[in-house]
Design an enzyme around this catalytic site. Structure first.
Site, short mmCIF file in Angstrom:
data_model
loop_
_atom_site.label_atom_id
_atom_site.label_comp_id
_atom_site.label_asym_id
_atom_site.label_seq_id
_atom_site.Cartn_x
_atom_site.Cartn_y
_atom_site.Cartn_z
CG LEU A 25 1.94 -8.50 -8.17
CD1 LEU A 25 2.70 -9.65 -7.40
CD2 LEU A 25 0.69 -9.59 -8.80
CB ALA B 234 -3.68 -8.43 -3.78
NE ARG C 9 6.41 -2.99 4.76
CZ ARG C 9 7.20 -3.55 3.75
NH1 ARG C 9 8.47 -3.51 3.92
NH2 ARG C 9 6.66 -4.40 2.83
CB THR D 279 4.70 -11.44 -4.90
OG1 THR D 279 5.87 -12.17 -4.04
CG2 THR D 279 4.55 -10.21 -4.24
CG ASP E 23 4.89 -1.83 -3.73
OD1 ASP E 23 5.63 -2.31 -4.93
OD2 ASP E 23 5.24 -2.08 -2.44
CD GLU F 233 11.93 -11.18 -0.80
OE1 GLU F 233 11.70 -10.29 -0.36
OE2 GLU F 233 12.39 -11.44 -2.00
CE LYS G 157 -20.84 30.46 -6.19
NZ LYS G 157 -21.81 30.04 -5.48
CG ASN H 286 -23.95 34.61 -3.84
OD1 ASN H 286 -23.74 35.23 -2.61
ND2 ASN H 286 -23.44 33.65 -4.15
#
Ligand code: UD1
Ligand code: CA
Length: 455
Positions: free
Chosen positions: A9, A11, A16, A79, A103, A155, A350, A385
Site C-alpha cells: 500500500l 497510495a 504528516r 487501507t 511506510d 484504531e 574531474k 580546460n
C-alpha cells in the site's frame, strides 16, 4: 513462491510528512522507503508484488520504473479499499496474499516468512504482525479476550481510554488466505470518516468464528510505520545501526558506528577501517584494508585495497590500490586513479585518468586530463580546460614532470618525459623529453638540470 503474492500500500497522501516528495519515496540509507519493502518481500521469496499507488501516482510509478506492477487507487478511501484495488490485479491461482505498508520499510524478510507460515498453519484466515513499541500512540491496538485470542484491532482515533492503554499494536503487515480476503474485502464498512479500514477485517473474521493468528516482532522497531520526519530519522538510525553491525560481523572496523553513515548497498572488504564522520553512499565499494576518513565522503565510487581517503570527497570515480588521497581533496565524477598514486592536499580532479604511481600534490586542478604513469604534477598546476564554450582535454605522458604553478591551456599534450618550468603557461604541445619555460612557454635547450625537489 507460486501461489503467493504481495500487495503493497503506497497510495496515501502522507500528510504528516509535510513534503512535496511522496512519503514512500523518501530515502532511507540510500534507498527509497518503498524499495526497502519490495526488497524485503523479494528476499522472503515473494516475487509477485503489486504496488497500490494513488496520491502522486505518476511520481511513484516513475521512481519504480517498472520494478513492480502498479495499480491506481482513485480516490484513496482507506487501507481496505486499497487492498481491494490491489486484489483485482492478482493472478487467479493466488492462495496467500501478504499485505505490506509502503511506510513500514524495516520489516525483515524473516517476519514475512513467519506470517506466511502462521497463516498456512491451522485455520487462520489472517496472520498479522504485532509489536510492543515504547510509545504505542498512532497505531491500531490489538484487543485480545481473556484466553488471549485476538478479537479486534481498534484504531487510535476510535479507541476509548481503556483501549489506548493497551501496549500491543498492529504493524499493518499481514498474510491473508486469498479466497477469504477476496470474499470479504468489499464488505468492510466505511468508518465515520468515510475510510474503509483494513483492520476491521479482524473483527469480521472473529465474528464468523475464524481464527486470527499473531506473529510478534521480537524487536518493536522493525515493525514501525513512518508517518513523519521524526519517524523517518528514527528509522534511519535503526537501519544504519543494522548496516554497521553487518559490516563489523564481516570484519570491517568501524571506529564509531554512530558517526559513520553507510548506505545499504555499499560493500566493504575485510580489515577496512572506517574512521569517524565518514559517509559512504550509493553503490560504493571499499577494498580490503582501505582506510576511509576521518571525515571523508565517498559516493558511488570504487576504492581499491589499502587505499587511504583522508578528509576528502570522492564522487563517481574508480580509485586503484595503495593510493593516498587527501586531506582535503575532491575527486569529482569520472576520475580513474591508477595504483600507488598520491593525490595531495587540496587537489581537485574531474574526468581525469591518472596512471600508476603518479603524484598530484598541493593545490592543483586537473580537469578532462589523461596522465600516464609516474607523472609528477607540481604544486598549483592548473589545466585550463574550459575556453568559455567547450571543454578540452589535456594529455600528459609517462614520467613527465610538471613544474610548480604550470598552466596547461587545453587542448594540449605534454610528451613522455617532458618537463615544464615553474610558472610555465603551456599553449602548445610539448614533444617527448623536451623542457618548456615561461609565458607563453617556449622550448629551451636540452641542458641537464638538477632534479627538482618536491617538498
Ligand atoms: C495503519 C493501520 C494501523 C497500524 C498502522 C501501522 C489501518 C486503518 N490502520 O495506520 O492499525 O497500526 O498502519 O503503521 O489500516 N494507504 C493507501 N490508500 C489509502 C490509505 C492508505 O494506499 O486509501 C497506504 C498509505 O500510503 C500507507 C499505508 O497505506 O503506506 C498506511 O496508511 P496510513 O494512513 O499511514 O495508516 P496509519 O494511520 O499509519
Ligand atoms: Ca502509517
Amino acid at each position: 513462491m507460486t501461489g503467493t503474492a504481495a500487495v503493497v500500500l503506497a497510495a496515501g497522501q502522507g500528510t504528516r510528512m509535510r513534503s512535496r516528495l511522496p512519503k514512500v519515496l523518501h530515502p532511507l540509507a540510500g534507498r527509497a522507503m518503498l524499495d526497502h519493502v519490495l526488497a524485503s518481500l523479494a528476499e522472503a521469496g515473494i516475487e509477485r508484488q503489486v504496488v497500490v499507488v494513488g496520491h502522486d501516482a505518476d511520481q511513484v510509478e516513475a521512481a519504480l520504473n517498472g520494478r513492480a506492477t502498479t495499480v491506481r487507487q482513485q480516490p484513496q478511501k482507506g487501507t481496505a479499499d486499497a487492498v481491494r484495488v490491489g486484489l483485482e490485479h492478482l493472478e487467479p491461482g493466488t492462495q496467500q496474499v501478504v499485505v505490506a505498508m509502503g511506510d513500514a520499510p524495516l520489516v525483515p524478510a524473516a517476519l514475512f516468512g513467519e506470517l506466511l507460515a502462521a497463516q498456512a498453519d491451522g485455520d487462520a484466515c489472517i496472520a498479522l504482525l504485532a509489536s510492543h513499541p515504547a510509545d504505542p500512540s498512532g497505531y491500531g491496538r490489538l484487543v485480545r479476550d481473556l484466553d488471549g485470542s485476538v478479537q479486534a484491532i481498534v484504531e487510535e482515533r476510535d479507541a476509548d481510554p481503556g483501549v489506548r492503554e493497551l501496549g500491543e499494536v498492529n504493524a499493518g503487515t499481514y498474510c491473508f488466505d486469498a479466497g477469504w480476503l477476496r470474499a470479504n474485502i468489499a464488505a468492510v464498512p466505511a468508518s465515520p470518516s468515510g475510510e474503509h479500514y483494513l483492520t476491521d477485517l479482524v473483527a469480521m473474521a472473529v465474528s464468523t468464528g475464524r481464527h486470527v493468528a499473531v506473529v510478534s516482532s521480537p524487536r518493536a522497531e522493525l515493525a514501525m510505520g513512518i508517518n513523519d520526519r521524526s519517524g523517518l530519522a528514527a528509522a534511519e538510525r535503526i537501519l544504519r545501526g543494522e548496516i554497521a553491525e553487518r559490516h563489523m560481523r564481516n570484519g570491517v572496523t568501524i571506529v564509531d558506528p554512530s558517526s559513520s553513515f553507510i548506505d545499504i548497498d555499499v560493500q566493504i572488504g575485510e580489515d577496512a577501517r572506517i574512521e569517524p564522520w565518514s559517509v559512504l553512499s550509493g553503490t560504493t565499494t571499499i577494498g580490503s584494508e582501505a582506510v576511509i576518513g576521518p571525515q571523508s565522503q565517498v559516493i558511488d565510487s570504487r576504492i581499491g585495497a589499502r587505499t587511504v581517503v583522508w578528509s576528502s570527497v570522492v564522487e563517481s570515480s574508480v580509485v586503484g590500490e595503495d593510493v593516498q588521497i587527501g586531506p582535503y581533496s575532491h575527486l569529482r565524477p569520472g576520475c580513474e586513479i591508477g595504483p600507488g598514486c598520491r593525490i595531495g592536499n587540496f587537489a581537485e580532479l574531474k574526468m581525469t585518468r591518472v596512471g600508476a604511481g603518479s603524484q598530484i600534490h598541493h593545490f592543483s586542478y586537473l580537469g578532462d586530463a589523461d596522465l600516464g604513469e609516474a607523472v609528477n604534477i607540481g604544486a598549483g598546476t592548473i589545466t585550463a580546460n574550459f575556453d568559455g564554450t567547450v571543454k578540452h582535454r589535456t594529455s600528459i605522458g609517462d614520467g613527465a614532470f610538471i613544474g610548480v604553478d604550470t598552466m596547461l591551456r587545453a587542448p594540449v599534450s605534454i610528451g613522455p618525459g617532458a618537463r615544464t618550468g615553474a610558472g610555465a603557461v603551456v599553449t602548445h604541445d610539448v614533444p617527448a623529453g623536451e623542457t618548456v619555460v615561461g609565458m607563453p612557454a617556449r622550448r629551451i635547450g636540452t641542458r641537464r638540470r638538477k632534479p627538482e625537489v618536491d617538498a
